[in-house]
Design a protein around this motif. Structure first.
Motif, PDB file in Angstrom:
ATOM      1  N   ALA A  82      -4.067  -2.960  -1.669  1.00 53.67           N
ATOM      2  CA  ALA A  82      -3.587  -4.138  -1.370  1.00 53.67           C
ATOM      3  C   ALA A  82      -2.743  -4.539  -2.964  1.00 53.67           C
ATOM      4  O   ALA A  82      -1.571  -5.274  -3.396  1.00 53.67           O
ATOM      5  N   MET A  83      -3.720  -4.621  -4.071  1.00 57.27           N
ATOM      6  CA  MET A  83      -3.310  -5.426  -5.655  1.00 57.27           C
ATOM      7  C   MET A  83      -2.274  -4.569  -5.958  1.00 57.27           C
ATOM      8  O   MET A  83      -1.308  -4.968  -6.842  1.00 57.27           O
ATOM      9  N   SER A  84      -2.495  -2.952  -5.943  1.00 59.84           N
ATOM     10  CA  SER A  84      -1.389  -2.249  -6.726  1.00 59.84           C
ATOM     11  C   SER A  84      -0.165  -2.252  -5.985  1.00 59.84           C
ATOM     12  O   SER A  84       0.953  -2.268  -6.674  1.00 59.84           O
ATOM     13  N   GLU A 102      20.029 -12.490 -10.563  1.00 60.42           N
ATOM     14  CA  GLU A 102      19.508 -13.249  -9.420  1.00 60.42           C
ATOM     15  C   GLU A 102      18.224 -13.831  -9.478  1.00 60.42           C
ATOM     16  O   GLU A 102      17.320 -13.155 -10.239  1.00 60.42           O
ATOM     17  N   ILE A 103      18.191 -15.235  -9.064  1.00 54.66           N
ATOM     18  CA  ILE A 103      16.892 -15.881  -9.128  1.00 54.66           C
ATOM     19  C   ILE A 103      15.789 -15.564  -7.902  1.00 54.66           C
ATOM     20  O   ILE A 103      14.474 -15.687  -8.053  1.00 54.66           O
ATOM     21  N   GLU A 104      16.498 -15.419  -6.940  1.00 48.14           N
ATOM     22  CA  GLU A 104      15.753 -15.254  -5.657  1.00 48.14           C
ATOM     23  C   GLU A 104      14.303 -14.356  -5.779  1.00 48.14           C
ATOM     24  O   GLU A 104      13.286 -14.455  -5.303  1.00 48.14           O
ATOM     25  N   PRO A 105      14.663 -13.071  -6.386  1.00 48.02           N
ATOM     26  CA  PRO A 105      13.545 -12.024  -6.685  1.00 48.02           C
ATOM     27  C   PRO A 105      12.414 -12.670  -7.287  1.00 48.02           C
ATOM     28  O   PRO A 105      11.470 -12.533  -7.097  1.00 48.02           O
ATOM     29  N   ALA A 106      12.798 -13.535  -8.413  1.00 46.64           N
ATOM     30  CA  ALA A 106      11.877 -14.221  -9.450  1.00 46.64           C
ATOM     31  C   ALA A 106      10.848 -15.170  -8.550  1.00 46.64           C
ATOM     32  O   ALA A 106       9.848 -15.255  -8.763  1.00 46.64           O
ATOM     33  N   ASN A 107      11.831 -16.073  -7.793  1.00 45.53           N
ATOM     34  CA  ASN A 107      10.868 -16.900  -6.703  1.00 45.53           C
ATOM     35  C   ASN A 107      10.007 -16.138  -6.016  1.00 45.53           C
ATOM     36  O   ASN A 107       8.819 -16.657  -5.756  1.00 45.53           O
ATOM     37  N   TRP A 108      10.549 -15.024  -5.324  1.00 47.09           N
ATOM     38  CA  TRP A 108       9.648 -14.321  -4.498  1.00 47.09           C
ATOM     39  C   TRP A 108       8.365 -13.849  -5.253  1.00 47.09           C
ATOM     40  O   TRP A 108       7.290 -14.093  -4.746  1.00 47.09           O
ATOM     41  N   VAL A 109       8.563 -13.462  -6.425  1.00 49.38           N
ATOM     42  CA  VAL A 109       7.284 -13.119  -7.295  1.00 49.38           C
ATOM     43  C   VAL A 109       6.455 -14.216  -7.622  1.00 49.38           C
ATOM     44  O   VAL A 109       5.268 -14.269  -7.652  1.00 49.38           O
ATOM     45  N   LEU A 110       6.988 -15.459  -8.133  1.00 50.35           N
ATOM     46  CA  LEU A 110       6.197 -16.624  -8.151  1.00 50.35           C
ATOM     47  C   LEU A 110       5.338 -16.908  -7.192  1.00 50.35           C
ATOM     48  O   LEU A 110       4.634 -17.484  -7.141  1.00 50.35           O
ATOM     49  N   GLN A 111       6.101 -16.791  -5.978  1.00 49.38           N
ATOM     50  CA  GLN A 111       5.370 -17.205  -4.604  1.00 49.38           C
ATOM     51  C   GLN A 111       4.123 -16.056  -4.315  1.00 49.38           C
ATOM     52  O   GLN A 111       3.500 -16.672  -3.495  1.00 49.38           O
ATOM     53  N   ASN A 112       4.363 -15.088  -4.743  1.00 49.81           N
ATOM     54  CA  ASN A 112       3.419 -14.063  -4.052  1.00 49.81           C
ATOM     55  C   ASN A 112       2.387 -13.651  -5.309  1.00 49.81           C
ATOM     56  O   ASN A 112       1.490 -12.649  -4.962  1.00 49.81           O
ATOM     57  N   ASP A 113       2.511 -14.237  -6.407  1.00 44.67           N
ATOM     58  CA  ASP A 113       1.391 -14.080  -7.304  1.00 44.67           C
ATOM     59  C   ASP A 113       0.061 -14.317  -6.895  1.00 44.67           C
ATOM     60  O   ASP A 113      -1.029 -13.432  -7.194  1.00 44.67           O
ATOM     61  N   SER A 114      -0.139 -15.274  -6.259  1.00 43.87           N
ATOM     62  CA  SER A 114      -1.325 -15.708  -5.593  1.00 43.87           C
ATOM     63  C   SER A 114      -2.066 -14.759  -4.901  1.00 43.87           C
ATOM     64  O   SER A 114      -3.168 -14.635  -4.652  1.00 43.87           O
ATOM     65  N   ASN A 115      -1.054 -13.582  -4.145  1.00 47.86           N
ATOM     66  CA  ASN A 115      -1.899 -12.638  -3.274  1.00 47.86           C
ATOM     67  C   ASN A 115      -2.658 -12.103  -3.988  1.00 47.86           C
ATOM     68  O   ASN A 115      -3.874 -11.360  -3.461  1.00 47.86           O
ATOM     69  N   ILE A 116      -2.394 -11.606  -5.456  1.00 45.47           N
ATOM     70  CA  ILE A 116      -3.251 -10.528  -6.175  1.00 45.47           C
ATOM     71  C   ILE A 116      -4.285 -11.362  -6.600  1.00 45.47           C
ATOM     72  O   ILE A 116      -5.544 -10.956  -6.462  1.00 45.47           O
ATOM     73  N   ASP A 117      -4.407 -12.622  -6.894  1.00 44.60           N
ATOM     74  CA  ASP A 117      -5.386 -13.521  -7.469  1.00 44.60           C
ATOM     75  C   ASP A 117      -6.475 -13.642  -6.041  1.00 44.60           C
ATOM     76  O   ASP A 117      -7.672 -13.516  -6.312  1.00 44.60           O
ATOM     77  N   GLN A 118      -6.245 -13.709  -4.870  1.00 43.63           N
ATOM     78  CA  GLN A 118      -6.967 -13.915  -3.803  1.00 43.63           C
ATOM     79  C   GLN A 118      -7.807 -12.685  -3.655  1.00 43.63           C
ATOM     80  O   GLN A 118      -8.801 -12.559  -3.317  1.00 43.63           O
ATOM     81  N   VAL A 119      -6.927 -11.191  -3.576  1.00 48.67           N
ATOM     82  CA  VAL A 119      -7.693 -10.296  -3.420  1.00 48.67           C
ATOM     83  C   VAL A 119      -8.726  -9.928  -4.431  1.00 48.67           C
ATOM     84  O   VAL A 119      -9.969  -9.541  -4.245  1.00 48.67           O
ATOM     85  N   CYS A 120      -8.382 -10.431  -5.884  1.00 47.96           N
ATOM     86  CA  CYS A 120      -9.332 -10.181  -6.794  1.00 47.96           C
ATOM     87  C   CYS A 120     -10.527 -11.027  -6.563  1.00 47.96           C
ATOM     88  O   CYS A 120     -11.621 -10.460  -6.659  1.00 47.96           O
ATOM     89  N   HIS A 121     -10.333 -12.358  -6.288  1.00 48.37           N
ATOM     90  CA  HIS A 121     -11.569 -13.068  -6.154  1.00 48.37           C
ATOM     91  C   HIS A 121     -12.345 -12.752  -4.974  1.00 48.37           C
ATOM     92  O   HIS A 121     -13.580 -12.827  -4.998  1.00 48.37           O
ATOM     93  N   ALA A 122     -11.799 -12.140  -3.703  1.00 53.41           N
ATOM     94  CA  ALA A 122     -12.409 -11.656  -2.838  1.00 53.41           C
ATOM     95  C   ALA A 122     -13.279 -10.374  -3.125  1.00 53.41           C
ATOM     96  O   ALA A 122     -14.226 -10.371  -2.925  1.00 53.41           O
ATOM     97  N   MET A 123     -12.942  -9.502  -4.267  1.00 59.76           N
ATOM     98  CA  MET A 123     -13.648  -8.583  -4.727  1.00 59.76           C
ATOM     99  C   MET A 123     -14.734  -9.016  -5.257  1.00 59.76           C
ATOM    100  O   MET A 123     -15.935  -8.406  -5.220  1.00 59.76           O
ATOM    101  N   PHE A 124     -14.451  -9.825  -6.213  1.00 61.02           N
ATOM    102  CA  PHE A 124     -15.533 -10.590  -7.200  1.00 61.02           C
ATOM    103  C   PHE A 124     -16.622 -10.934  -6.146  1.00 61.02           C
ATOM    104  O   PHE A 124     -18.009 -10.791  -6.331  1.00 61.02           O
ATOM    105  N   ARG A 125     -16.143 -11.845  -5.364  1.00 60.05           N
ATOM    106  CA  ARG A 125     -17.231 -12.579  -4.389  1.00 60.05           C
ATOM    107  C   ARG A 125     -17.891 -11.387  -3.792  1.00 60.05           C
ATOM    108  O   ARG A 125     -19.606 -11.485  -3.606  1.00 60.05           O
TER     109      ARG A 125
END
Length: 183
Positions: A82-84, A102-125
């Motif tokens: 999921a992270m990769s 185009e800025i829409e793809p950049a906005n998508w990245v900013l909105q979805n960055d937290s997905n990697i963070d959440q999975v990482c934190h779940a793995m650490f827990r």
């Protein structure tokens, strides 16, 4: 696989070579251009720095994964995939936005960055709070891989912010977070 390992190694070396080339030529290139061209050149300099760092982090993750000698737990395999996959999509969207300005793809990245963070934190827990008898080396390597992917995601987020700056001419770094992740 050994072939994938070598492919990542070759790509990381190529990123290093490209970064050196940009560093060598940027000073001359930036001295006689318009403001918009200067912004683009500086953006490219920032892009290659973050891309090179993503290459370093990915290479570090691949080397760690090669050290894992036991079979991956199902949830660990799922989370690393999921992270990769998210990181890959982030980089594809940045490329798309850069090419099309185009800025829409950049906005998508900013909105979805937290997905990697959440999975990482779940793995650490899961690994730090677990009562399972997983080998310490297994957990250590997986957590370092997860951390490398999380940091690579942060660099992809930097690329999205730089793309917004390139297209809109204003910096969005360090702004108060107003974007909500997409589900």
């Amino acid at each position: 696989s050994k072939m994938a390992f070598l492919a990542v190694k070759d790509c990381e070396k190529e990123l290093d070579r490209i970064e050196r080339k940009v560093d060598e030529k940027i000073t001359i290139a930036i001295t006689d251009v318009t403001e918009a061209e200067a912004r683009e050149l500086l953006g490219c300099l920032k892009f290659i720095t973050d891309l090179e760092r993503i290459g370093d982090l990915t290479w570090s993750a691949v080397k760690r994964l090669q050290q894992v000698t036991t079979r991956f737990a199902t949830e660990d395999r799922r989370d690393l995939m999921a992270m990769s996959t998210t990181l890959e999509k982030m980089l594809e969207r940045i490329h798309e936005g850069f090419v099309e300005r185009e800025i829409e793809p950049a906005n998508w990245v900013l909105q979805n960055d937290s997905n990697i963070d959440q999975v990482c934190h779940a793995m650490f827990r899961r690994h730090l709070e677990s009562t399972d008898r997983r080998p310490r080396e297994y957990s250590t390597n997986l957590l370092l891989v997860a951390q490398a992917f999380e940091r690579a995601g942060d660099h992809a987020k930097n690329l999205a912010e730089e793309l917004l700056h390139l297209v809109e001419g204003r910096s969005v770094r360090h702004e108060i977070k107003r974007r909500k992740p997409e589900g």
